[in-house]
Scaffold this motif. Structure first.
Motif, mmCIF file in Angstrom:
data_model
loop_
_atom_site.group_PDB
_atom_site.id
_atom_site.type_symbol
_atom_site.label_atom_id
_atom_site.label_comp_id
_atom_site.label_asym_id
_atom_site.label_seq_id
_atom_site.Cartn_x
_atom_site.Cartn_y
_atom_site.Cartn_z
ATOM 1 N N TRP A 14 54.835 19.813 29.675
ATOM 2 C CA TRP A 14 54.234 19.220 30.869
ATOM 3 C C TRP A 14 54.475 17.713 30.915
ATOM 4 O O TRP A 14 54.696 17.160 31.989
ATOM 5 N N ASP A 15 54.476 17.031 29.788
ATOM 6 C CA ASP A 15 54.750 15.584 29.788
ATOM 7 C C ASP A 15 56.119 15.290 30.395
ATOM 8 O O ASP A 15 56.265 14.386 31.217
ATOM 9 N N VAL A 16 57.131 16.038 29.989
ATOM 10 C CA VAL A 16 58.493 15.837 30.486
ATOM 11 C C VAL A 16 58.585 16.205 31.965
ATOM 12 O O VAL A 16 59.124 15.444 32.785
ATOM 13 N N ILE A 17 58.056 17.355 32.316
ATOM 14 C CA ILE A 17 58.137 17.808 33.707
ATOM 15 C C ILE A 17 57.348 16.884 34.627
ATOM 16 O O ILE A 17 57.785 16.575 35.731
ATOM 17 N N ARG A 18 56.200 16.415 34.156
ATOM 18 C CA ARG A 18 55.398 15.470 34.949
ATOM 19 C C ARG A 18 56.204 14.203 35.234
ATOM 20 O O ARG A 18 56.217 13.697 36.353
ATOM 21 N N GLY A 19 56.923 13.698 34.229
ATOM 22 C CA GLY A 19 57.774 12.524 34.426
ATOM 23 C C GLY A 19 58.870 12.778 35.451
ATOM 24 O O GLY A 19 59.183 11.910 36.282
ATOM 25 N N GLU A 20 59.454 13.966 35.410
ATOM 26 C CA GLU A 20 60.494 14.318 36.382
ATOM 27 C C GLU A 20 59.925 14.408 37.791
ATOM 28 O O GLU A 20 60.549 13.942 38.755
ATOM 29 N N LEU A 21 58.742 15.012 37.921
ATOM 30 C CA LEU A 21 58.093 15.100 39.234
ATOM 31 C C LEU A 21 57.769 13.710 39.774
ATOM 32 O O LEU A 21 57.975 13.424 40.962
#
Length: 188
Positions: free
Chosen positions: A79-86
Motif C-alpha cells: 500500500w505504501d508504494v501504490i499510495r505513492g503512485e496514486l
C-alpha cells in the motif's frame, strides 16, 4: 472454499482468519466471492466490471459511495508504494492530493478534475484507502459526501474495516484483481 483463506480487516486488531475471528468480529455478511461485506439493507451494490468479469463492487449509502477492490499482492508493491503512485497520478492529472492519517491508516485525500458529459469540468473529492494482507491488498475509494474534507461520516471506514478478503476465490495472478460474484438481487 476453505474459510481459512479469508481474513478480516479491523482497525485495532490484526487481520484474522474467518472461523478464528473473535465473537465481536463475526458479522452476518454478503458473500461476493473474493470479498465478504457486512450485511445491511441501507445500501445498494453495483458491480465494477473489467474485461467481462466483476473485479470490484461499489457500495452506495445515501450520498456516499465506497468502491472496494482486492488484488493478489505483487512482491514489493504494498500500500505504501501504490499510495505513492496514486499520489503522483493525481498530481500529474492536474488534481491535488495529500496524504492523511485517517481511521483506516494513511490514505490519500484528493481533488480530481473530471469532465462532465457536456464537456464542462468539475472537481471531485476522493479518498483512497488501502490495507495490505499477507498475499493481497484491499483498496477502497470513497466518493460523494463522505469524501468531503468536512465529512465526519465514518460509514465507509467501518465498512472498509469490516470487509473480509478471500484471495483463494480466484486463481493467483500477481497484481490482478480478485474476482467477485455479485448476487443477482444485489448487483445492479
Amino acid at each position: 472454499m476453505s474459510s481459512g483463506a479469508a481474513r478480516r480487516l479491523l482497525p485495532a486488531q490484526p487481520p484474522a482468519q474467518v472461523g478464528k475471528a473473535s465473537a465481536s468480529q463475526e458479522l452476518p455478511a454478503i458473500d461476493l466471492g473474493g470479498l465478504r461485506i457486512p450485511a445491511g439493507t441501507d445500501f445498494t451494490l453495483h458491480a465494477v466490471r473489467s474485461e467481462g468479469r466483476v473485479c470490484g463492487v461499489t457500495v452506495v449509502r445515501g450520498s456516499t459511495a465506497l468502491q472496494l477492490q482486492a488484488f493478489h499482492a505483487i512482491p514489493g508493491r504494498n500500500w505504501d508504494v501504490i499510495r505513492g503512485e496514486l499520489y503522483g497520478k493525481m498530481m500529474r492529472g492536474g488534481g491535488s492530493a495529500k496524504e492523511w492519517s485517517g481511521p483506516a491508516g494513511v490514505e490519500i485525500r484528493a481533488n480530481v478534475p473530471t469532465t462532465r458529459p457536456d464537456g464542462s469540468t468539475k472537481v471531485m473529492q476522493v479518498r483512497f484507502l488501502g490495507h495490505d494482507g499477507p498475499d493481497w491488498l484491499l483498496r477502497g475509494v470513497v466518493t460523494g459526501a463522505g469524501a468531503a474534507p468536512e465529512s465526519a461520516d465514518q460509514w465507509a471506514y467501518r465498512l472498509f474495516a469490516s470487509t473480509v478478503v478471500v484471495p483463494s476465490f480466484s486463481p493467483r495472478e500477481n497484481g490482478v484483481a480478485i474476482a467477485l460474484s455479485i448476487p443477482d438481487a444485489a448487483g445492479r
